[in-house]
Write an enzyme that holds these catalytic residues in place. Structure first.
Site, PDB file in Angstrom:
ATOM      1  N   SER A 142       0.831  -1.207   0.000  1.00  0.00           N
ATOM      2  CA  SER A 142       0.000   0.000   0.000  1.00  0.00           C
ATOM      3  C   SER A 142       0.862   1.252   0.000  1.00  0.00           C
ATOM      4  CB  SER A 142      -0.916  -0.004   1.224  1.00  0.00           C
ATOM      5  OG  SER A 142      -0.135  -0.056   2.392  1.00  0.00           O
TER       6      SER A 142
ATOM      7  N   HIS B 293      -1.902  -2.439  -6.619  1.00  0.00           N
ATOM      8  CA  HIS B 293      -2.490  -2.099  -5.314  1.00  0.00           C
ATOM      9  C   HIS B 293      -4.007  -2.195  -5.372  1.00  0.00           C
ATOM     10  CE1 HIS B 293      -3.119   1.084  -1.954  1.00  0.00           C
ATOM     11  NE2 HIS B 293      -3.186  -0.128  -1.469  1.00  0.00           N
TER      12      HIS B 293
ATOM     13  N   GLU C 262      -4.602   0.345  -8.379  1.00  0.00           N
ATOM     14  CA  GLU C 262      -3.532   1.283  -8.732  1.00  0.00           C
ATOM     15  C   GLU C 262      -2.384   0.440  -9.270  1.00  0.00           C
ATOM     16  OE1 GLU C 262      -2.542   5.118  -6.057  1.00  0.00           O
ATOM     17  OE2 GLU C 262      -2.750   3.306  -4.906  1.00  0.00           O
TER      18      GLU C 262
ATOM     19  N   ASN D 191      -3.133   6.427  -1.089  1.00  0.00           N
ATOM     20  CA  ASN D 191      -2.829   6.674   0.324  1.00  0.00           C
ATOM     21  C   ASN D 191      -2.197   8.031   0.586  1.00  0.00           C
ATOM     22  OD1 ASN D 191      -4.029   4.455   1.429  1.00  0.00           O
ATOM     23  ND2 ASN D 191      -2.307   3.132   0.904  1.00  0.00           N
TER      24      ASN D 191
HETATM   25  N1  CAA Z   1     -15.971  -8.945   1.047  1.00  0.00           N
HETATM   26  C1  CAA Z   1     -16.850  -9.159   0.046  1.00  0.00           C
HETATM   27  N2  CAA Z   1     -17.980  -8.441  -0.117  1.00  0.00           N
HETATM   28  C2  CAA Z   1     -18.230  -7.482   0.790  1.00  0.00           C
HETATM   29  C3  CAA Z   1     -17.362  -7.211   1.867  1.00  0.00           C
HETATM   30  C4  CAA Z   1     -16.195  -7.998   1.978  1.00  0.00           C
HETATM   31  N3  CAA Z   1     -15.298  -7.802   2.956  1.00  0.00           N
HETATM   32  N4  CAA Z   1     -17.886  -6.189   2.596  1.00  0.00           N
HETATM   33  C5  CAA Z   1     -19.040  -5.837   1.995  1.00  0.00           C
HETATM   34  N5  CAA Z   1     -19.247  -6.615   0.912  1.00  0.00           N
HETATM   35  C6  CAA Z   1     -20.374  -6.536  -0.025  1.00  0.00           C
HETATM   36  C7  CAA Z   1     -21.651  -6.902   0.672  1.00  0.00           C
HETATM   37  O1  CAA Z   1     -21.877  -8.284   0.630  1.00  0.00           O
HETATM   38  C8  CAA Z   1     -22.683  -6.145  -0.117  1.00  0.00           C
HETATM   39  O2  CAA Z   1     -22.992  -6.821  -1.312  1.00  0.00           O
HETATM   40  P1  CAA Z   1     -24.507  -7.189  -1.635  1.00  0.00           P
HETATM   41  O3  CAA Z   1     -25.357  -6.050  -1.200  1.00  0.00           O
HETATM   42  O4  CAA Z   1     -24.505  -7.382  -3.085  1.00  0.00           O
HETATM   43  O5  CAA Z   1     -24.724  -8.419  -0.857  1.00  0.00           O
HETATM   44  C9  CAA Z   1     -21.944  -4.889  -0.565  1.00  0.00           C
HETATM   45  O6  CAA Z   1     -20.547  -5.177  -0.437  1.00  0.00           O
HETATM   46  C10 CAA Z   1     -22.313  -3.727   0.312  1.00  0.00           C
HETATM   47  O7  CAA Z   1     -22.072  -4.081   1.660  1.00  0.00           O
HETATM   48  P2  CAA Z   1     -22.989  -3.673   2.883  1.00  0.00           P
HETATM   49  O8  CAA Z   1     -24.405  -3.505   2.416  1.00  0.00           O
HETATM   50  O9  CAA Z   1     -22.717  -4.621   3.990  1.00  0.00           O
HETATM   51  O10 CAA Z   1     -22.411  -2.308   3.409  1.00  0.00           O
HETATM   52  P3  CAA Z   1     -22.044  -0.986   2.653  1.00  0.00           P
HETATM   53  O11 CAA Z   1     -23.061  -0.649   1.612  1.00  0.00           O
HETATM   54  O12 CAA Z   1     -21.736  -0.021   3.715  1.00  0.00           O
HETATM   55  O13 CAA Z   1     -20.685  -1.329   1.874  1.00  0.00           O
HETATM   56  C11 CAA Z   1     -18.353  -1.183   1.866  1.00  0.00           C
HETATM   57  C12 CAA Z   1     -19.565  -1.795   2.534  1.00  0.00           C
HETATM   58  C13 CAA Z   1     -18.270  -1.655   0.411  1.00  0.00           C
HETATM   59  C14 CAA Z   1     -17.138  -1.645   2.623  1.00  0.00           C
HETATM   60  C15 CAA Z   1     -18.540   0.387   1.882  1.00  0.00           C
HETATM   61  O14 CAA Z   1     -18.790   0.815   3.187  1.00  0.00           O
HETATM   62  C16 CAA Z   1     -17.318   1.116   1.368  1.00  0.00           C
HETATM   63  O15 CAA Z   1     -17.115   1.260   0.183  1.00  0.00           O
HETATM   64  N6  CAA Z   1     -16.478   1.625   2.313  1.00  0.00           N
HETATM   65  C17 CAA Z   1     -15.252   2.321   1.967  1.00  0.00           C
HETATM   66  C18 CAA Z   1     -14.202   1.310   1.624  1.00  0.00           C
HETATM   67  C19 CAA Z   1     -12.922   1.951   1.281  1.00  0.00           C
HETATM   68  O16 CAA Z   1     -12.734   3.152   1.307  1.00  0.00           O
HETATM   69  N7  CAA Z   1     -11.962   1.101   0.961  1.00  0.00           N
HETATM   70  C20 CAA Z   1     -10.616   1.544   0.684  1.00  0.00           C
HETATM   71  C21 CAA Z   1      -9.839   1.359   1.946  1.00  0.00           C
HETATM   72  S1  CAA Z   1      -8.218   1.929   1.724  1.00  0.00           S
HETATM   73  C22 CAA Z   1      -7.450   0.672   1.008  1.00  0.00           C
HETATM   74  O17 CAA Z   1      -7.904  -0.403   0.828  1.00  0.00           O
HETATM   75  C23 CAA Z   1      -6.084   0.991   0.578  1.00  0.00           C
HETATM   76  C24 CAA Z   1      -5.018   0.950   1.588  1.00  0.00           C
HETATM   77  O18 CAA Z   1      -3.898   0.712   1.150  1.00  0.00           O
HETATM   78  C25 CAA Z   1      -5.170   1.281   2.996  1.00  0.00           C
END
Ligand code: CAA
Length: 283
Positions: free
Chosen positions: A119, A140, A152, A190
Site C-alpha cells: 500500500s 495495489h 492502482e 494513500n
Molecule cells: N468482502 C466481500 N464483499 C463485501 C465485503 C467484503 N469484505 N464487505 C461488503 N461486501 C459486499 C456486501 O456483501 C454487499 O454486497 P450485496 O449487497 O450485493 O450483498 C456490498 O458489499 C455492500 O455491503 P454492505 O451492504 O454490507 O455495506 P455498505 O453498503 O456499507 O458497503 C463497503 C460496505 C463496500 C465496505 C462500503 O462501506 C465502502 O465502500 N467503504 C469504503 C471502503 C474503502 O474506502 N476502501 C478503501 C480502503 S483503503 C485501502 O484499501 C487501501 C489501503 O492501502 C489502505
C-alpha cells in the site's frame, strides 16, 4: 505476454480477496502462506463470499465449484516455479518483502512478472533486490477486494512497458479499473486518503467534534460510504500509522506528521475492527 497461472502470497484479507477475484476471472490460482491455518482462514472467507453470491443469485453452484476448483493452496514458495505472475500480499515490511522477492527471483520462470500489493512501500526498492527489476510492478488493490473497482498500477523506476500493459490487461480481465501511477510514497490513494484520515483524528484530538460528528460530516456532507474514523478502524490503525510514517519520512514534510492520538491508540493495542476496539468498539 500471456498470463494463465497466478500465485498470490499471503492469505490475509487482501491476499484472499485477490485470489478470489483472480479465480473468478478464470486464472489458475495458487494461494500461498506460511501456516496451514492462515490458508484455511483465507479459503473460508472466499467460500463465504462465493456462497453469498450464490444465495443472491449472482452465481450458480456450478460456477462457485468451478472457481474453487481453480484455487490451490501452497505452503512452499517453490510452487512459484511454473507461474506467469506472482502477486505478493504479505505483511507491510520491507525486509520481509525483499526476502520474498529475492527467493521468487530464483524460483519463478524467467518470463514471470513479480507484482506487489504493497500500500505504500517503494516498488523500486523491492525491485532492486531482484535480477529482473523491469518485471517488478505494484498492483495495489483496495479493501474489500471483491467489491472495490480500483487497482492502482505502480510503475517502478525500471518497470518495462510490456509488463505494465500485461498487468493492465489482467486488471481489466479481473473486472477492475486500472489507474497508472508512478512510484512515490503512498502512490495516489494513500497520499490523499491517509492525510484526510489523519486530519480527522487531529480534529478529534483537538476536541473540534465527537467521533460520530466527524464521521457524519464526511458521510452525509461528502457522500463518503464510511466516515474517516470508521474507515481508519476498518483499514487498521497500525496500518494507518505505518502509512503516515512512510509519507512523513519519504516526503520529508511536517504536514504528514501522524497525530499523537493515533500513536497512542496503536500503542494501546487499539487497532480498530480487527482488535475489537479502535475509535469505536466492535463485538
Ligand atoms: N468482502 C466481500 N464483499 C463485501 C465485503 C467484503 N469484505 N464487505 C461488503 N461486501 C459486499 C456486501 O456483501 C454487499 O454486497 P450485496 O449487497 O450485493 O450483498 C456490498 O458489499 C455492500 O455491503 P454492505 O451492504 O454490507 O455495506 P455498505 O453498503 O456499507 O458497503 C463497503 C460496505 C463496500 C465496505 C462500503 O462501506 C465502502 O465502500 N467503504 C469504503 C471502503 C474503502 O474506502 N476502501 C478503501 C480502503 S483503503 C485501502 O484499501 C487501501 C489501503 O492501502 C489502505
Amino acid at each position: 505476454m500471456g498470463i494463465h497461472k497466478v500465485m498470490v502470497i499471503g492469505a490475509g484479507q487482501m491476499g484472499s480477496g485477490i485470489a478470489q477475484v483472480c479465480a473468478q476471472a478464470g486464472y489458475e490460482v495458487t494461494l500461498n502462506d506460511v501456516k496451514p491455518e492462515f490458508l484455511e482462514r483465507g479459503l473460508g472467507v472466499i467460500i463465504k463470499n462465493l456462497s453469498r453470491d450464490v444465495e443472491k443469485g449472482r452465481k450458480t453452484e456450478e460456477e462457485k465449484a468451478a472457481i474453487l476448483a481453480r484455487l490451490h493452496t501452497s505452503l512452499d514458495l517453490q510452487d512459484a516455479r511454473d507461474v506467469d505472475i506472482v502477486i505478493e500480499a504479505a505483511v507491510e515490511n520491507m525486509d520481509i518483502k525483499q526476502s520474498i522477492f529475492k527467493q521468487l527471483d530464483e524460483i519463478a520462470p524467467a518470463h514471470a512478472i513479480l507484482a506487489t500489493n504493497t500500500s505504500s512501500l517503494p516498488i523500486t526498492e523491492i525491485a532492486a533486490v531482484t535480477n529482473r527489476p523491469e518485471q517488478v510492478i505494484g498492483m495495489h488493490f483496495m479493501n474489500p477486494v471483491p467489491v472495490m473497482k480500483l487497482v492502482e498500477i505502480i510503475r517502478g523506476l525500471a518497470t518495462a512497458d510490456e509488463v505494465y500493459k500485461a498487468v493492465e490487461e489482467m486488471t481489466v480481465k479481473l473486472a477492475k479499473t486500472p489507474v497508472e501511477v508512478n512510484d512515490f510514497p503512498g502512490f495516489i490513494s494513500n497520499r490523499i486518503l491517509l492525510p484526510m484520515i489523519n486530519e480527522a483524528i487531529y480534529a478529534l484530538y483537538e476536541g473540534v467534534a465527537t467521533k460520530e460528528a466527524i464521521d457524519d460530516v464526511m458521510k452525509l456532507g461528502m457522500n463518503h460510504p464510511m466516515g474517516p474514523l470508521t474507515l481508519a478502524d476498518f483499514i487498521g490503525l497500525d496500518t494507518c500509522l505505518y502509512i503516515m510514517e512512510i509519507l512523513h519520512e519519504g516526503l520529508g514534510d511536517s504536514k504528514y506528521r501522524p497525530c499523537p492520538l493515533l500513536r497512542k491508540y496503536v500503542a494501546a493495542g487499539w487497532l480498530g475492527k480487527k482488535s475489537g476496539r479502535g475509535f469505536y468498539v466492535y463485538e
